[in-house]
Design an enzyme around this catalytic site. Structure first.
Site, short mmCIF file in Angstrom:
data_model
loop_
_atom_site.label_atom_id
_atom_site.label_comp_id
_atom_site.label_asym_id
_atom_site.label_seq_id
_atom_site.Cartn_x
_atom_site.Cartn_y
_atom_site.Cartn_z
CD GLU A 197 -4.73 -1.16 -6.99
OE1 GLU A 197 -4.78 -0.63 -7.97
OE2 GLU A 197 -4.45 -0.71 -5.95
CG HIS A 240 -7.46 1.66 -6.14
ND1 HIS A 240 -6.79 1.15 -5.11
CD2 HIS A 240 -8.15 2.66 -6.03
CE1 HIS A 240 -6.94 2.13 -4.28
NE2 HIS A 240 -7.81 2.84 -4.44
CD GLU A 275 -7.24 -2.41 -3.49
OE1 GLU A 275 -6.50 -2.23 -4.39
OE2 GLU A 275 -6.44 -2.15 -2.34
CD GLU A 311 -3.37 2.48 -3.08
OE1 GLU A 311 -3.50 1.69 -2.30
OE2 GLU A 311 -3.58 1.96 -4.55
CD GLU A 361 -2.99 -1.30 0.32
OE1 GLU A 361 -2.92 -0.38 -0.58
OE2 GLU A 361 -3.73 -2.24 0.47
CG HIS A 372 -5.73 1.08 1.09
ND1 HIS A 372 -6.19 0.58 -0.15
CD2 HIS A 372 -7.30 1.45 1.49
CE1 HIS A 372 -7.54 1.10 -0.50
NE2 HIS A 372 -7.86 1.43 0.45
#
Lengths: 173, 525
Positions: free
Chosen positions: B209, B246, B243, B144, B114, B147
């Site tokens: 991802e 992403h 995610e 990120e 991350e 995370h």
């Protein structure tokens, strides 16, 4: 490999003393360029300093950056190399050299040599990153075209490796 | 007091672009779009062989107020649950200890991933030229960061509540000695932030991802629950909700380069290399963590892998990108073979080198051995017998003075490290696709374990110069190295890594020294 601790060892001490003795910008710049040519990249002269070379290079960079701060004018820090050259002229010359490279093996040497010679703090970071991105982009175009067009055996020959061992059943060509 | 130049500029900008008077998401979104970057002077400092289009759209339609509100609610639910409910329930100490050790690896390694993803998404922001595309990447940067904090918080929580915090509290101090660290940095660091910016996007968003967060972040929650861990699902599922966006960023990266016919020369190669890079580490490591780092099994790793990696990603997700010329990676079929055996190969080596870890490993018990044999026919004759022999030799007991790596050496099973992936392998014992090849180049020896990685090195040798632990510590006695690499607990004598999860019979530095185990470089001996 040497049988001594990694973080504190005689090799690092010896280099730290050598670096301490550098007193001029010219000498410090030459020292870092020579060190990088001898001890970095897959084309280095030998692997004797394989455990310590990144630490030593870092200490050389610290020393040169510090000396630049002491000996160069503020404006020159962004517009001149440690040797007083014009970064733009150097960058253009190396980009021309890259564009004239006849194959990917010559091209990769151009980029690696450029980095060994001019990676900051030798060249100001603003100029270096621009040139490095351009050189890197050109190299990647040449390297990544027809990536699988050559067999592994042929690629080993082109790279010039000596095949020491291939597990049973692996093709040699 | 004089206004700063930045404040003045912001005030002037607001005069031109009036701020929304309501909180309608679309109104806020349109307003945010009106803040722009100067494309005329935009020249990224990162190299790429691709040309991103200027008019690419982003799929993040909720940013600014809506984004912050959404993430704040998720954080409140997650941290509230952990700090209040789960603390009162004593959840930090209710999972099976084998799983407690697995989470030392999972949460620490994901934290590194991350952290590097912050830089990767920022690099993509710098590389893109389309305003909306930049917005998408910028929002990912914020995700990120969140995370990274979440993964760190798992370790923080476990450090306080789990009965054996060593390894949760400061895993990174052992990064120089643990053989799993270097491969992890190859996928989670180098893969995300070095080389071509678009290739990094392919590594991070299209493969890392879209493909591996499903087993890494979703499947791990099933294994966690089965083993009594309520903490991990609370955090990891909160991560996974981001995610999806992403993955959409990865999709948009491909869309943004599809306009340029030159992209087709490189994209499938980059995808294949990225997939092989990621799978080479994640396939064995995740399988090992799930199956050997748990008491209660959910399903064989090979089934999880087939569902998420082969069918969902290789088939459906990549299939959707087919209209842009994207093809399933040719290395997928080799990876499919690895999904069956590679994690068993890796456990053997990880266990053999247990003193170098920041977590505890345990041999499978009789019931688990039956599970392995039932799900991987032939497992016992190949792996089970060796593990039982190690057990009989007393590998769990400090008085035995026996470290399994010594058994491998004595029986002629050399352990190499693949120069490209940094994953250890033992050619004479491996049942996965690993095949040893050793090359000498410029007076340096290099070992590789597969065609795909070897080709990567032959093409770009300057990218893969990492030393293996065997090269680094050749000739040195293992307890010295472990002490130097901070693999010792706070009492100054007990090792962090242990070959069992019991409360007694913990190995100390002295026990390890008594084993007389010395690192040797297989390339030199």
């Amino acid at each position: 490999m040497a049988n001594y601790p990694i973080h504190e060892n005689p090799t690092r001490d010896e280099w730290a003393a050598k670096i301490d003795r550098l007193t001029t910008l010219k000498d410090a710049s030459k020292a870092i360029k020579d060190f990088r040519k001898d001890n970095t990249s897959p084309f280095r002269k030998n692997y004797d300093l394989d455990i310590d070379y990144l630490f030593i290079e870092c200490k050389l960079e610290e020393k040169l950056a510090d000396m630049k701060g002491q000996h160069m004018k503020d404006d020159d820090l962004l517009t001149k190399t440690a040797d007083g050259e014009c970064p733009e002229e150097i960058s253009n010359a190396w980009i021309a050299k890259m564009k004239s490279a006849k194959d990917k093996f010559v091209a990769e040497k151009v980029l690696i040599e450029f980095r060994q010679t001019y990676k900051p703090p030798v060249m100001p970071v603003n100029a270096f990153l621009r040139a490095d991105a351009t050189l890197g982009s050109l190299l990647m175009e040449v390297r990544n075209t027809d990536y699988y067009g050559t067999t592994l055996g042929e690629l080993r020959k082109q790279r010039g490796v000596r095949v020491v061992h291939l597990q049973d059943g692996l093709a040699t060509a | 007091m004089a206004l700063s130049a930045a404040t003045t500029a912001a005030t002037e900008a607001l005069k031109v672009n009036r701020a929304p008077t309501g909180v309608n998401p679309q109104e806020v979104h349109r307003w945010m779009q009106s803040f722009n970057w100067d494309f005329a002077k935009n020249r990224t400092k990162y190299p790429t062989k691709y040309h991103m289009a200027n008019d690419t759209k982003e799929q993040f339609k909720i940013i600014a107020k809506e984004y912050a509100r959404m993430e704040a609610i998720k954080d409140e639910r997650q941290f509230g649950t952990l700090l209040d409910g789960l603390s009162r329930l004593g959840a930090g100490n209710r999972m099976h200890p084998k799983w407690g050790e697995t989470m030392k690896v999972a949460s620490n390694f994901l934290e590194v991933g991350e952290y590097n993803a912050i830089a990767a998404a920022a690099m993509l922001w710098d590389s893109a030229t389309a305003s909306e595309q930049k917005n998408g990447y910028l929002a990912q940067v914020m995700d990120e960061i969140r995370h990274t904090h979440q993964c760190a918080f798992i370790n923080h929580f476990y450090s306080k509540h789990y009965h054996d915090p060593a390894g949760h509290n400061d895993a990174r101090r052992t990064r120089a000695i643990g053989p799993l660290w270097k491969g992890m940095k190859r996928v989670f660091a180098d893969g995300f932030i070095s080389g071509d910016a678009v290739e990094c996007s392919v590594n991070l968003q299209l493969v890392g991802e879209a493909c591996f967060t499903n087993p890494l972040i979703v499947a791990v929650t099933e294994w966690a629950s089965a083993n009594g861990d309520e903490i991990t699902p609370s955090v990891f599922l909160s991560i996974e909700t981001d995610e999806l966006r992403h993955m959409a960023n990865g999709y948009q990266t491909v869309v943004s380069i599809a306009h340029d016919p030159a992209s087709s020369k490189y994209l499938n190669t980059d995808l294949n290399n990225a997939f092989w890079t990621q799978q080479k580490y994640f396939t064995p490591v995740l399988g090992m963590l799930f199956e050997y780092g748990s008491k209660y099994k959910v399903e064989p790793w090979v089934k999880t892998w087939n569902r998420w990696v082969y069918e969902d990603w290789g088939g459906i997700w990549i299939g959707r990108l087919g209209k842009f010329g994207v093809q399933s990676p040719p290395s997928l079929k080799d990876a499919k073979q690895d999904a069956y055996w590679a994690h068993h190969d890796l456990f053997l080596l990880a266990y053999a080198l247990w003193p170098t870890g920041f977590f505890r490993l345990a041999l499978p018990d009789e019931e688990e051995m039956q599970w392995f044999e039932a799900n991987y026919p032939g497992w016992y004759d190949h792996y089970g017998k060796i593990l039982n022999e190690w057990r009989a030799l007393g590998c769990e007991d400090p008085s035995s003075k026996f470290i399994p790596i010594q058994w491998l050496e004595k029986n002629g099973h050399k352990v190499y490290v693949d120069r490209v992936s940094q994953v250890p392998f033992c050619p004479s014992l491996a049942k996965s696709t690993n095949t040893l090849r050793i090359h000498e180049y410029n007076n340096q020896l290099h070992s590789f374990s597969d065609d795909w990685g070897e080709r990567m090195w032959l093409t770009e040798p300057e990218r893969y110069e990492c030393q293996s632990v065997f090269e680094q510590y050749a000739g040195r006695e293992i307890s010295e190295v472990v002490v130097e690499g901070h693999g010792v607990r706070a009492d100054g004598k007990t090792l962090i890594g242990q070959p069992h999860v019991r409360g007694d019979k913990l190995w100390t530095v002295e026990d390890l020294r008594a084993a007389g185990c010395v690192f040797s470089d297989p390339l030199r001996n």
